[in-house]
Design a protein around this motif. Sequence first.
Motif, short mmCIF file in Angstrom:
data_model
loop_
_atom_site.label_atom_id
_atom_site.label_comp_id
_atom_site.label_asym_id
_atom_site.label_seq_id
_atom_site.Cartn_x
_atom_site.Cartn_y
_atom_site.Cartn_z
N HIS A 1 -7.76 1.02 -2.96
CA HIS A 1 -6.99 2.08 -3.47
C HIS A 1 -5.74 1.63 -4.38
CE1 HIS A 1 -4.74 5.90 -4.10
NE2 HIS A 1 -5.98 6.66 -4.05
N THR A 2 -4.78 0.88 -3.72
CA THR A 2 -3.72 0.24 -4.11
C THR A 2 -3.96 -0.58 -5.54
OG1 THR A 2 -2.57 0.26 -2.08
CG2 THR A 2 -1.63 -0.97 -3.49
N ARG A 3 -5.02 -1.55 -5.32
CA ARG A 3 -5.31 -2.07 -6.58
C ARG A 3 -5.62 -1.20 -7.86
NH1 ARG A 3 -5.83 -7.30 -6.72
NH2 ARG A 3 -5.99 -7.42 -4.46
N ILE B 1 -3.99 -6.22 -0.16
CA ILE B 1 -4.02 -4.55 -0.48
C ILE B 1 -5.19 -3.96 -0.42
CG2 ILE B 1 -2.01 -4.74 -1.96
CD1 ILE B 1 -3.40 -4.81 -4.51
N THR B 2 -5.32 -2.67 -0.44
CA THR B 2 -6.62 -1.88 -0.22
C THR B 2 -7.07 -1.85 -1.57
OG1 THR B 2 -5.26 0.52 -0.70
CG2 THR B 2 -5.63 -0.50 1.70
N TRP C 1 1.59 6.55 -6.97
CA TRP C 1 0.37 7.54 -7.42
C TRP C 1 0.87 9.08 -7.14
CZ3 TRP C 1 -3.20 6.97 -10.49
CH2 TRP C 1 -4.44 7.86 -10.78
N GLY D 1 2.07 1.76 -3.48
CA GLY D 1 1.03 2.08 -4.37
C GLY D 1 1.00 3.84 -3.93
N ASP D 2 0.88 4.20 -2.96
CA ASP D 2 0.80 5.49 -2.55
C ASP D 2 1.76 6.54 -3.13
OD1 ASP D 2 -0.59 7.71 -0.87
OD2 ASP D 2 1.38 7.63 0.04
N ASP E 1 0.80 -1.24 -0.02
CA ASP E 1 -0.08 0.08 -0.21
C ASP E 1 0.75 1.53 -0.02
OD1 ASP E 1 -2.57 -1.43 0.02
OD2 ASP E 1 -2.26 -1.52 2.09
N ASP E 2 2.03 1.18 0.85
CA ASP E 2 2.87 2.15 0.65
C ASP E 2 3.52 2.53 -0.59
OD1 ASP E 2 2.57 2.93 3.26
OD2 ASP E 2 4.37 1.68 3.91
#
Length: 874
Positions: free
Chosen positions: A615-617, A612-613, A583, A579-580, A576-577
């Motif tokens: 958002h990450t997906r 994963i969240t 982005w 992905g953030d 998740d980190d």
Amino acid sequence: MAGAHRPAIRTPDQRIRVFVSSTLRELADERAAARAAIERMRLAPVMFELGARPHPPRELYRSYLEQSDVFVGIYWESYGWVAPDEQISGLEDEYDLAPATMPKLIYIKASENREPRLKQLIARIQKDDHAAYLPFHTAEELQDRIADDLATLLAERFDESREARDDAAPESVEQLAGKVPVPYTATIGRERDLQGVRELLAGDHRVVSLIGPGGIGKSRLAIETALATADLFPDGTYFVPLEGVFEAGLLLPTIAYFLGIRDNGEAALEERIAHALAGRRVLVVLDNFEQIVDAAPVLVRLYDLAPLATFLVTSRIVLRIRGEQVYDVGALTTPDEAVPTSLERARRSTACALFVDRAEAAKPGFELTDENAQSVADICRRLEGLPLAIELAAAKVRLLTPQVIAERLQQSLPLLTAAVRDLPERHRTMRATIDWSVSLLPPEQRDLLEDLGVFARRFTLDAVEALGVGRSWEGQALDGLTALIDGSLVRSFEMAGQSVYSLLAIVREYALGRLKERGEADRMRAAHADYYGTVVTRLAPSLRGRGQADAVAQLGLELPNLRAAVRHLIYTDRLDDAGDFAWRLLIYWWIAGFFGEVRVWMLELLEKEQPITQHTRAVAWFFALWGEMWQRPSEQVVAGLGECVRLFAESGDEDASAMALAARATARIQYSGDDIEKAEAELTEAVAKLHDIGNNWAEAITLVSLARLAWVRGDTDLALQRFDEAAGVAHASGDIFTSSVAGNLRARLNFLKGKVEEAEAEFVETLHLSIRLHYDEGVAYGLEGVCAIAAARGDAWRAGALAKAAESIRHRIGVFDAEAFTVHTPYLEALRESDPDGVAAGERDGAEQSLAEAVCVALPDADQSAVATTLAHW
């Protein structure tokens, strides 16, 4: 050529540049003779006849002096024109602005009628130690004298050039890409190797691999070979460091980056690289390939796509691919152990010569003598002639005599090499030498060196200090780095106006290995990723507005560590980190052209099959589908981006959901003309949402998409309205990237509508914006726009030069314009019919111009001083 003076701009073939200063009209024949002499020597004349600017702005010719190597002054009777508000003429100003250390060749034509102020200038020149004062009578005599004097000057300066810096630090991040590092120190004992590798490159071999253990000097040999074979590769040499690249899938994105190719996802990278290298005889150096040896088959595809390109590879491992020719890099020669080492025997050893050279640098006045020759020979034999090991040992003469160094090595090396028996013999010696060198450091400096192993190719003091919290060396970062630099374990250089540090690849490997042995690697990598996460959090908001150019430049400086941070986050399942992190940098990836690289990371993230969240997906799928949207549009791509819209919305990120909606609309347009109405509705919906949210950058870039759609559909009035809206939103927020894109397209449309003056002003403005952002594609757009104006006005030379210069940029970056939005070509072709010679002459000159020179042809005289500094460092 000019000592401390360092050129900032080079011609495409990297020729030495000779600045010619004189009055224009009274010395026209002599200037022609000077040009002929310089070109006869295969050098590059820097003269202001190009673009017919007799009185260039001061900042412009200052920038050209800064990027030249030799100053040639030709003086006769006239002192030259003194501009309003100036105290001296351009002739004297050029002489004053030339760096003090630049070689100056001054030629004085015989005359009895010289103006008084010119007499004063000549008298001053006669006292200048860096100037040669030479008389002449005719243009023919001048041509011969200049050619002879340049030949002599080059011969005198050759040895100085061999002592230039080793990993030359560029003045800006942009200069780094693809440039061959110039050695800071002399390369010793490799003459036979250089000749051998040159012969292989001159043959039919497509891949030449320099193979050997770490520290043997493969990279140095590759650099020297690249510098010594420019004549074999007239279309350029590119240096691609792979030391921070660990995934085979990142080979192509990395090569593309160092070739200057922008990856916006709109075409496959292989296709863009093929376009960029098509018809070009180039050398591509790939340094430290052993980390991604599984990617070796990609090289076969590349040299099939680019049949004139040759690859020089350094690796500890043979690649074993079709077309590879292996060259084994051996150690330096050491004195025969069977006989006592005399001073003369030591001098004949290349290993001893290297030790003495580096020892002199560490301790000025050091000499090889009868008393220390045996000890120096012992050191070199024990280190098996390994260049890096010898350099590390030589750095110790600052503190220890050769005798003491030899004794310590005799005691330490057998024990240390026994402890690392799992490594090849010479690699064991190299590891043991670093161990020994590190053992002489205080504990805090040893810890610091090992912690530095988590950084990528370069790092700043701020980053080191941030990682020092809670470490044994906390608060001692600067002093510790200074000590490590003194010990030849860390290097320091200037980049983008700040001090930057780096480790040699093998020292970084050693440091990281020690961290792993101590069980500290994951902790330090996490601290590294967290620090660069804060860098991204701090800089990302500026990407949307007024700090955009500075943010892009700073992120470019930090790029190797950004890559390392993302890699670590994915490796340690902090998905998740990761992905953030990716982005937040969406705009940077877009402007800089790194979508292919990000796609590799995101596919790796999805393959983890870890929780994963949503958002990450959505982030991972968005980046994975971006390239597919342009290259292989399909119903599945449209559906996938629709899923991103849903996932972003359900995770509460309406901003990202609106951007995904705009992407889905674009995918519809790419996939099928039947969905145009639905695509337009989605783009309109996205614009409204983004406006309400306050995401000005995404709103403006989506308005550009709506305008382009209206243009394609033939509604040019609506297209202009939407370009106006996009440019207005971008300008209000300080978004120079979208301002450049929208403004250039609007100018093209205005030009087609006959609003030539309005279009010209906007083409010039967008050119300024693209220069600020170091945005090559935008510069190409701007040059093409001004080309259209020139062609419409019948200026054949200027139109031809700008068209060819823009074509060269597009060829180099692998990005080509959509035919529907190209406006300059019909006017250029019409002009070619009426004035073929003028267009052809312009095209010949444009093909030889650097980007900076082309921009100076495009911009009005009054605008050139404003961009001179930026162009000088492009």
